[in-house]
Design a protein around this motif. Structure first.
Motif, PDB file in Angstrom:
ATOM      1  N   PHE A   1      -1.490  18.996   6.577  1.00 51.30           N
ATOM      2  CA  PHE A   1      -1.572  18.052   7.482  1.00 51.30           C
ATOM      3  C   PHE A   1      -0.441  18.046   8.507  1.00 51.30           C
ATOM      4  O   PHE A   1      -0.753  17.722   9.708  1.00 51.30           O
ATOM      5  CB  PHE A   1      -1.560  16.755   6.851  1.00 51.30           C
ATOM      6  N   SER A   2       0.551  18.457   8.085  1.00 47.52           N
ATOM      7  CA  SER A   2       1.992  18.626   9.012  1.00 47.52           C
ATOM      8  C   SER A   2       1.811  19.486   9.981  1.00 47.52           C
ATOM      9  O   SER A   2       2.576  19.710  10.957  1.00 47.52           O
ATOM     10  CB  SER A   2       3.062  18.909   8.313  1.00 47.52           C
TER      11      SER A   2
ATOM     12  N   ARG B   1       7.903  12.261  -1.448  1.00 43.52           N
ATOM     13  CA  ARG B   1       7.661  12.281  -0.156  1.00 43.52           C
ATOM     14  C   ARG B   1       6.060  12.008   0.109  1.00 43.52           C
ATOM     15  O   ARG B   1       5.871  11.355   1.095  1.00 43.52           O
ATOM     16  CB  ARG B   1       8.327  13.533   0.332  1.00 43.52           C
TER      17      ARG B   1
ATOM     18  N   GLN C   1       5.590   8.736  -0.369  1.00 45.31           N
ATOM     19  CA  GLN C   1       6.155   7.627   0.848  1.00 45.31           C
ATOM     20  C   GLN C   1       5.283   7.837   2.121  1.00 45.31           C
ATOM     21  O   GLN C   1       5.186   6.906   3.027  1.00 45.31           O
ATOM     22  CB  GLN C   1       7.440   8.208   1.214  1.00 45.31           C
ATOM     23  N   LEU C   2       4.845   9.018   2.445  1.00 50.63           N
ATOM     24  CA  LEU C   2       4.150   9.302   3.817  1.00 50.63           C
ATOM     25  C   LEU C   2       2.715   8.711   3.692  1.00 50.63           C
ATOM     26  O   LEU C   2       1.957   8.707   4.662  1.00 50.63           O
ATOM     27  CB  LEU C   2       4.085  10.725   4.061  1.00 50.63           C
ATOM     28  N   PHE C   3       2.147   7.991   2.591  1.00 50.36           N
ATOM     29  CA  PHE C   3       0.900   7.783   2.417  1.00 50.36           C
ATOM     30  C   PHE C   3       0.438   6.478   3.140  1.00 50.36           C
ATOM     31  O   PHE C   3       1.066   5.433   3.142  1.00 50.36           O
ATOM     32  CB  PHE C   3       0.418   7.461   0.928  1.00 50.36           C
ATOM     33  N   VAL C   4      -0.557   6.484   3.827  1.00 54.06           N
ATOM     34  CA  VAL C   4      -1.298   5.517   4.335  1.00 54.06           C
ATOM     35  C   VAL C   4      -2.779   6.059   4.419  1.00 54.06           C
ATOM     36  O   VAL C   4      -3.301   6.940   4.776  1.00 54.06           O
ATOM     37  CB  VAL C   4      -1.161   4.806   5.729  1.00 54.06           C
TER      38      VAL C   4
ATOM     39  N   HIS D   1      -3.963   8.534   6.576  1.00 57.52           N
ATOM     40  CA  HIS D   1      -2.900   9.043   7.326  1.00 57.52           C
ATOM     41  C   HIS D   1      -2.818   8.654   8.839  1.00 57.52           C
ATOM     42  O   HIS D   1      -2.685   9.572   9.882  1.00 57.52           O
ATOM     43  CB  HIS D   1      -2.627  10.721   7.199  1.00 57.52           C
ATOM     44  N   LYS D   2      -3.376   7.612   9.105  1.00 58.93           N
ATOM     45  CA  LYS D   2      -3.382   7.047  10.598  1.00 58.93           C
ATOM     46  C   LYS D   2      -2.242   6.010  10.810  1.00 58.93           C
ATOM     47  O   LYS D   2      -1.199   5.953  10.081  1.00 58.93           O
ATOM     48  CB  LYS D   2      -4.743   6.112  10.561  1.00 58.93           C
ATOM     49  N   ASP D   3      -2.374   5.616  11.834  1.00 60.63           N
ATOM     50  CA  ASP D   3      -0.934   4.600  12.474  1.00 60.63           C
ATOM     51  C   ASP D   3      -1.150   3.051  11.708  1.00 60.63           C
ATOM     52  O   ASP D   3      -0.052   2.621  11.777  1.00 60.63           O
ATOM     53  CB  ASP D   3      -1.045   4.346  13.887  1.00 60.63           C
TER      54      ASP D   3
ATOM     55  N   GLN E   1      -1.555   1.772   1.285  1.00 62.27           N
ATOM     56  CA  GLN E   1      -0.571   2.497   1.832  1.00 62.27           C
ATOM     57  C   GLN E   1       0.781   2.207   1.059  1.00 62.27           C
ATOM     58  O   GLN E   1       0.601   1.158   0.280  1.00 62.27           O
ATOM     59  CB  GLN E   1      -0.525   1.963   3.324  1.00 62.27           C
ATOM     60  N   SER E   2       1.843   2.866   1.179  1.00 61.33           N
ATOM     61  CA  SER E   2       2.984   2.691   0.732  1.00 61.33           C
ATOM     62  C   SER E   2       3.662   1.974   1.919  1.00 61.33           C
ATOM     63  O   SER E   2       3.869   2.121   3.104  1.00 61.33           O
ATOM     64  CB  SER E   2       3.758   3.947   0.572  1.00 61.33           C
ATOM     65  N   ASP E   3       3.999   0.625   1.765  1.00 59.73           N
ATOM     66  CA  ASP E   3       4.527  -0.366   2.539  1.00 59.73           C
ATOM     67  C   ASP E   3       6.022  -0.008   2.433  1.00 59.73           C
ATOM     68  O   ASP E   3       6.549   1.064   1.715  1.00 59.73           O
ATOM     69  CB  ASP E   3       4.335  -1.694   2.081  1.00 59.73           C
TER      70      ASP E   3
END
Lengths: 397, 397
Positions: B41-42, B310, B313-316, B319-321, B205-207
């Motif tokens: 994804f990166s 990690r 932590q990066l999850f929504v 993987h959108k805004d 998501q991870s808030d």
């Protein structure tokens, strides 16, 4: 006479509405108390104990208007007022301690004492004896040679300070969090001293959950290579471990409802470029939490944190074999004020203590703090229950 | 004919009531999947990815009876069944996966895949690619040269495994905790694949709160002197840091109501002699928690834990805004099953995701797990909502 009264009224009006100084405490001065050969709950003896204390209001002639404030884990005896006019913040419970406030310094002599092994060992306004103190037998810091201290020892130091002032009885003892443990222990160990006790965001004992949860605060310090089994210098302290501990403590003392507001204020995004690009980078919310911890760490001592953790782990009312036994000796009218969304010392801990006291036929009361701060509601938003506190303190027992 | 039916019925009775093998899965065999030049994804590329997977039940001819199980943080693809008759425990969701069970392997082909950077890197039954894997460019373990991986990358590895079997569509995707993140990301990123999605003890998501909370799992590892910026050997790993992390994870995944039962079972007392006598000693409940963590640590890799933290932590969703954007593409009927007393991923995280889906007019359902385990309710007590799960899976969309 009329002119004089008019003048006085004007002065009062100016004071109340212009500068508001009538409601502020006079500047606070830290006092020092020293005692020798101090016997600890464990049976060990400290050759010397020196602690700081401060007070607000006047001790009356009968010396029976004393309210003792017992402080929380990372707190100190600075419960109210300012040291200097230009201090950024007053003491932590300034909202409820002062002339005309719920803990009314025009009626009460309010006093607070720095704990043993106080976390802020290098704060100029904190005076404490702990592992960072010089061991008179070796002329070097105690480190882990300092004996384990307990909530009872904090209580006994406070009692010695009070006795040095000729005080033999309290009007009330009140404390938040670790301060609640001290307040409850006072009521259990010295029932003749304590007619009123208020436990804020507290617990009558550290249950298995709490004892284990506290251990997570200690472990990062022991992992820090600078910690060196507690033997480190002021020049090379285990700062990274201490910062980790403070980050965890800060988060556990808050609630998502409040914490996520902070996230919003720094425009938190889960998919941030830096932590996606590099495992060594962190999200901005993590950086915020770390910077906050780091800014506090240089006045704190890592070994002191370990000793405070241990004191809290060893706590049960009266330091008896069970909570029930510890509560059985209490004569005080008691008030429990947990914070409804506390994740650190959850309300069940207060409820359980309150209910056991009621079951034993004691005069016990319960009032929850609302709001979204979590545990810190009891430190930063205590005024929300100010009226309740005021009537509890002013009622005849 | 009668005799034959009678014989078959007897066999069935023996199977059902004597050995109960009719309800057990056949022994499970771990499979391996490898792919080259795997785009992350990166934007970075892994030269090779090798992961393990396992399945229960039979893939039908149309290849449209597939249920994908996505595993939790410290889990693996071992969702059900046993590898050997004498295994002490079957896979973690064996209570709901099997013939006649809510996820019925007599109807569905159930499949699960080991995550990238799987925590149990040294477990013989786990096959994973992560920082402990050998970097083909250097012939040494990647360490921190391993690129950051995301929940989306776990999803894309699963998709590659499914495609290698000729599968082009799922019947459902279901996962607990970190597995819920994968399930939601599947539904968001590949809506044509996913008609049904079940999020158990999860979050859309991870808030800010969750991202910061996860960091506390990583910091003890980075403090361990053996960690050495991720460059360590199998002989000298950062075990103490890993043990600290696992202790914290274990406690956060439980609730005091359950944890204190463990305390009772070891006769927990706040005032224990050893920790009162010596700051280096601990309470028995702390020792229990540590021993439990230590017994698991030798099959786990510390760097892998950092990479899983990690990824979470990066999850929504998608993987959108924003969560709203991520949820907008979902076509699946969805079911959210938080645990009522979860302290790790609190129910508000599920509720918020469920409510946003409802608000967007999507077919979304909600059912809470009760019980006193906390977060782990969704792993160890999932059968409590077995009927709900069964009807959700068997209803036409």
């Amino acid at each position: 006479m009329i002119a004089k009264t008019h003048f006085a009224a004007r002065i009062m009006l100016i004071a109340l509405f212009c500068c508001n100084t009538a409601l502020a405490l006079p500047l606070v001065e830290k006092q020092t108390f020293t005692t020798k050969q101090f016997a600890l709950f464990s049976g060990k003896v400290l050759p010397e104990v020196t602690v700081g204390w401060e007070s607000y209001g006047e001790l009356n002639e009968a010396k029976d208007n004393v309210i003792l404030i017992t402080h929380y884990f990372s707190g100190s005896s600075h419960a109210a007022g300012k040291y200097h006019e230009d201090d950024a913040q007053p003491g932590y419970w300034d909202a409820i301690i002062g002339p005309g406030k719920p803990i009314d310094t025009s009626k009460y002599f309010v006093i607070s004492v720095d704990s043993l092994a106080n976390l802020s060992a290098y704060d100029d306004n904190v005076i404490t004896t702990g592992p960072a103190s010089v061991n008179p037998e070796t002329n070097k810091p105690y480190g882990l040679d300092f004996p384990v201290v307990t909530i009872r020892d904090f209580v006994n130091v406070q009692k010695a300070v009070l006795e040095s002032l000729g005080i033999r009885k309290l009007h009330a003892v009140i404390g938040p969090s670790m301060g609640s443990m001290q307040a409850i222990d006072w009521a259990s160990a010295y029932p003749q001293w304590v007619p009123r006790m208020v436990s804020v965001i507290g617990s009558g004992q550290s249950d298995a959950w709490t004892t284990a949860a506290l251990e997570h605060w200690a472990r990062p310090i022991r992992l820090d290579k600078n910690w060196n089994d507690g033997d480190y210098t002021r020049q090379e302290p285990p700062t990274e471990g201490l910062v980790s501990a403070l980050m965890l403590i800060t988060q556990q003392a808050l609630h998502p409802a409040f914490f996520n507001q902070q996230g919003n204020s720094i425009d938190y995004q889960p998919v941030e470029p830096a932590p996606l690009e590099d495992i060594r980078q962190s999200h901005s919310i993590v950086n915020w939490l770390e910077q906050r911890a780091r800014s506090r760490a240089d006045k704190m001592d890592a070994n002191h944190l370990l000793y405070l953790v241990r004191a809290c782990q060893l706590f049960v009312a009266g330091h008896k074999d069970s909570l029930q036994q510890g509560l059985s000796t209490i004569k005080a009218k008691t008030l429990f004020m947990p914070a409804a969304n506390d994740l650190l010392l959850m309300p069940y801990l207060s409820t359980r203590t309150y209910e056991q006291l009621r079951k034993a036929g004691k005069n016990s009361h319960y009032a929850e703090l609302q709001g979204n701060l979590g545990h810190l509601e009891g430190v930063l938003d205590i005024q929300e229950q100010g009226e309740k506190l005021k009537s509890f303190l002013n009622d005849d027992k």
